[in-house]
Scaffold this active site. Structure first.
Site, PDB file in Angstrom:
ATOM      1  N   TYR A 142      10.500  19.592   1.020  1.00 30.81           N
ATOM      2  CA  TYR A 142      11.244  20.806   1.335  1.00 30.81           C
ATOM      3  C   TYR A 142      12.728  20.603   1.108  1.00 30.81           C
ATOM      4  CZ  TYR A 142      11.294  18.699   6.049  1.00 30.81           C
ATOM      5  OH  TYR A 142      11.420  17.843   7.109  1.00 30.81           O
ATOM      6  N   ARG A 144      13.960   7.783  20.681  1.00 30.74           N
ATOM      7  CA  ARG A 144      14.366   7.852  19.267  1.00 30.74           C
ATOM      8  C   ARG A 144      14.905   6.523  18.757  1.00 30.74           C
ATOM      9  NH1 ARG A 144      18.816  10.828  18.775  1.00 30.74           N
ATOM     10  NH2 ARG A 144      18.649  10.592  16.526  1.00 30.74           N
ATOM     11  N   ASP A 170       8.119  -6.812   8.233  1.00 37.04           N
ATOM     12  CA  ASP A 170       6.839  -6.119   8.321  1.00 37.04           C
ATOM     13  C   ASP A 170       6.787  -4.871   7.435  1.00 37.04           C
ATOM     14  OD1 ASP A 170       4.215  -5.758   9.411  1.00 37.04           O
ATOM     15  OD2 ASP A 170       4.996  -4.187  10.709  1.00 37.04           O
ATOM     16  N   HIS A 188       0.810  -1.229   0.000  1.00 36.83           N
ATOM     17  CA  HIS A 188       0.000   0.000   0.000  1.00 36.83           C
ATOM     18  C   HIS A 188       0.842   1.277   0.000  1.00 36.83           C
ATOM     19  CE1 HIS A 188       0.596  -0.081   4.351  1.00 36.83           C
ATOM     20  NE2 HIS A 188       0.102   1.142   4.421  1.00 36.83           N
ATOM     21  N   TYR A 189       2.158   1.146   0.285  1.00 35.88           N
ATOM     22  CA  TYR A 189       2.993   2.340   0.186  1.00 35.88           C
ATOM     23  C   TYR A 189       3.049   2.870  -1.243  1.00 35.88           C
ATOM     24  CZ  TYR A 189       4.290   3.400   4.849  1.00 35.88           C
ATOM     25  OH  TYR A 189       4.220   3.848   6.146  1.00 35.88           O
ATOM     26  N   LEU A 190       2.878   1.966  -2.194  1.00 36.61           N
ATOM     27  CA  LEU A 190       2.905   2.399  -3.599  1.00 36.61           C
ATOM     28  C   LEU A 190       1.673   3.224  -3.957  1.00 36.61           C
ATOM     29  CD1 LEU A 190       4.365  -0.741  -5.348  1.00 36.61           C
ATOM     30  CD2 LEU A 190       5.425   1.496  -5.057  1.00 36.61           C
ATOM     31  N   THR A 247       4.531  22.513   1.232  1.00 33.47           N
ATOM     32  CA  THR A 247       3.686  21.714   2.115  1.00 33.47           C
ATOM     33  C   THR A 247       2.324  21.608   1.442  1.00 33.47           C
ATOM     34  OG1 THR A 247       4.876  22.375   4.083  1.00 33.47           O
ATOM     35  CG2 THR A 247       2.616  21.669   4.410  1.00 33.47           C
ATOM     36  N   HIS A 264       7.582  -2.031   2.144  1.00 32.51           N
ATOM     37  CA  HIS A 264       7.269  -0.601   2.024  1.00 32.51           C
ATOM     38  C   HIS A 264       8.516   0.264   1.784  1.00 32.51           C
ATOM     39  CE1 HIS A 264       3.550  -2.116   3.329  1.00 32.51           C
ATOM     40  NE2 HIS A 264       3.608  -1.864   4.615  1.00 32.51           N
TER      41      HIS A 264
END
Ligand code: BG6
Length: 482
Positions: A376, A462, A238, A181-183, A398, A243
């Site tokens: 950006y 992080r 995963d 689905h990233y595509l 943006t 992705h």
């Protein structure tokens, strides 16, 4: 509006994915008038649902704000129904086939119009039994058949090749749509346009100007409720092998010979074949641990107490071709991190030593995939006024500010539309899958065989404390280091 009549059968219709993604996408396509007039959607699953329960599940995630939305929903519900059945019994398949035939008769579909789209919103364990039943009993001989499957496509090169072979015996490659689905995400679909429709970027897009590329997927939540699945798959299988690798392919591939699906996929496969398998030395693995009221990965009851499953990984990919010689592509993904962000960050080289502006801050081009699409470019400017000082600033595109009235559809909407148009551009081809697994399999096997312990990191941080030193080895300069 599309013309060809179609029956869409959603398998796993009572499940999470169908409720959250498949049905909302189908509803939006219906309400924007894209679906063909002669469409029908049948939900299929093992649960014994009443019409009322079915409607409740498929509408739970729809956004119904106005009277006109309500009207559309009423119309949409009229073209959909639910059938209960098993995934491994001939009788169930025969009943389903009969049901679809009746639906085709109701719509008066003639030869050539009896198109069927099988959408598998299903866990991998039932892919094959379902595909087998479909090809034997539900395959339309008087129309076009399409089958949509969701990842995971295997667990390593061997299992993926086997799955491709088994599926290949049941459906032709051009009938199979492997969804990543990233595509379907807006910014991911924009990468080709950005790279190849802007002449000025071409000459910069190589090791000549680029120092490193970072592709990052951070999520602020853990694997809550999915521990069983996740422990078998880990963060690499995963989201990285699929992705992030797709995003990587679009960023790094050579210019395809055409904009047609096969040319694009050829370019990706060609790139992947030039990528060296990832080594353990080029990896940093992590697993989140409890922090304040947030549970650690291993606190999940479905996760073994001695699990070594990485919930975080930073992996460095090297491409053996002229364009990307010695440029590290740093893929980073993790659960239970400090925020939600998916982006591509291209870091350009430093100004040369001894040059006029030696020491100026590096340029960076950032493609933010989510949340909130943006492109950006960080660049250096003279501070306005009576000063020669340099300030680093952003050229900022943006989307929500620039394209105020444009709706960015969900990834699944575009992808289902592609399937209906038989456009394979945004789907994974079998040889692409092979090439992708070849890059990750040795590392995955090593981690599992040698039980490589991931570094702990607190939920909401992080990542492991080793992260900054690790990426620094590959030349990454963080703003806070400047
Ligand atoms: C899925 C993974 O494929 O992608 C999930 O299984 C992950 O673990 C999800 O959270 C991320 O997708 P998105 O669209 O929410 O960024």
């Amino acid at each position: 509006q599309l013309n060809d009549a179609i029956t869409i059968i959603v398998f796993g219709a009572s499940g999470d994915l169908a409720g959250k993604k498949t049905y909302p996408a189908l509803f939006n396509l219906y309400s924007t008038g894209v679906l063909p007039k002669k469409v029908h959607i049948t939900g299929y699953a093992r649960s014994d649902l009443s019409r009322e329960e079915y409607v409740k599940r498929i509408t739970a995630h729809l956004k119904i704000n106005s009277d006109s939305d309500k009207q559309k929903l009423d119309e949409f519900l009229k073209i959909t129904d639910y059938t209960q059945g098993q995934y491994d019994q001939d009788e169930s398949w025969k009943t389903l086939d009969k049901h679809i035939e009746e639906l085709e008769q109701e719509r008066d579909l003639g030869k050539g119009q009896k198109n069927r789209l099988f959408y598998m919103a299903l866990p991998p364990s039932v892919f094959l039994p379902v595909a087998t039943g479909l090809s034997k009993f539900v395959y339309s001989s008087e129309g076009r058949n399409r089958i949509v499957i969701e990842k995971p496509f295997g667990k390593d090169l061997e299992s993926s090749t086997q799955l491709a072979k088994d599926l290949g015996e049941l459906f032709k490659e051009d009938e199979i749509y492997r969804i990543d689905h990233y595509l379907g995400k807006e910014m991911v679909k924009n990468i080709m346009t950005l790279r190849f429709a802007n002449m000025f970027l071409g000459p910069m897009w190589s090791a000549e100007s680029i120092d490193n590329v970072q592709i990052t997927l951070k999520e602020p939540f853990g694997t809550e409720g999915r521990g069983g699945y996740f422990d078998e798959y880990n963060i690499i299988r995963d989201v990285m092998q699929n992705h992030l690798l797709q995003v990587f392919s679009l960023v790094a591939m050579e210019k395809p010979t055409g904009r047609d699906p096969e040319s694009i996929r050829d370019a990706k496969v060609d790139l992947l074949r030039h990528v060296k398998p990832i080594t353990l030395e080029d990896s940093l693995l992590g697993q989140y641990v409890a922090n304040n009221d947030k549970p650690g990965y291993k606190d999940d009851d479905t996760v073994p107490e001695d699990s070594i499953c990485p919930t975080f990984a930073t992996l460095v990919l090297w491409i053996e071709n002229e364009r990307w010689k010695k440029v590290p592509f740093i893929l980073k993904a993790g659960k239970g991190l400090d925020n939600a962000k998916v982006e591509v960050r291209i870091q350009f080289k430093d100004t040369p030593k001894g040059s006029l502006y030696e020491g100026a801050v590096r340029n960076e081009l950032v493609l933010r995939i989510q949340p909130g699409e943006a492109i950006y470019f960080k660049f250096n400017n003279k501070r306005p006024g009576l000063s020669q000082q340099i300030i680093t600033t952003d050229l900022d595109l943006t989307y929500k500010d620039r394209y105020k009235d444009m709706r960015v559809p969900d990834a699944y909407e575009g992808l289902i539309l592609d399937v209906l148009r038989s456009d394979h551009s945004n789907f994974v081809r079998d040889d692409e899958l092979d090439a992708a697994w070849r890059i990750f399999t040795p590392l995955l096997h090593k981690i599992e065989r040698d039980r490589i312990e991931p570094k702990p990191y607190p939920y909401g941080s992080r990542g492991p404390k080793e992260l900054d030193a690790f990426v620094k080895k590959y030349g990454v300069v963080r703003r806070s280091d400047v």
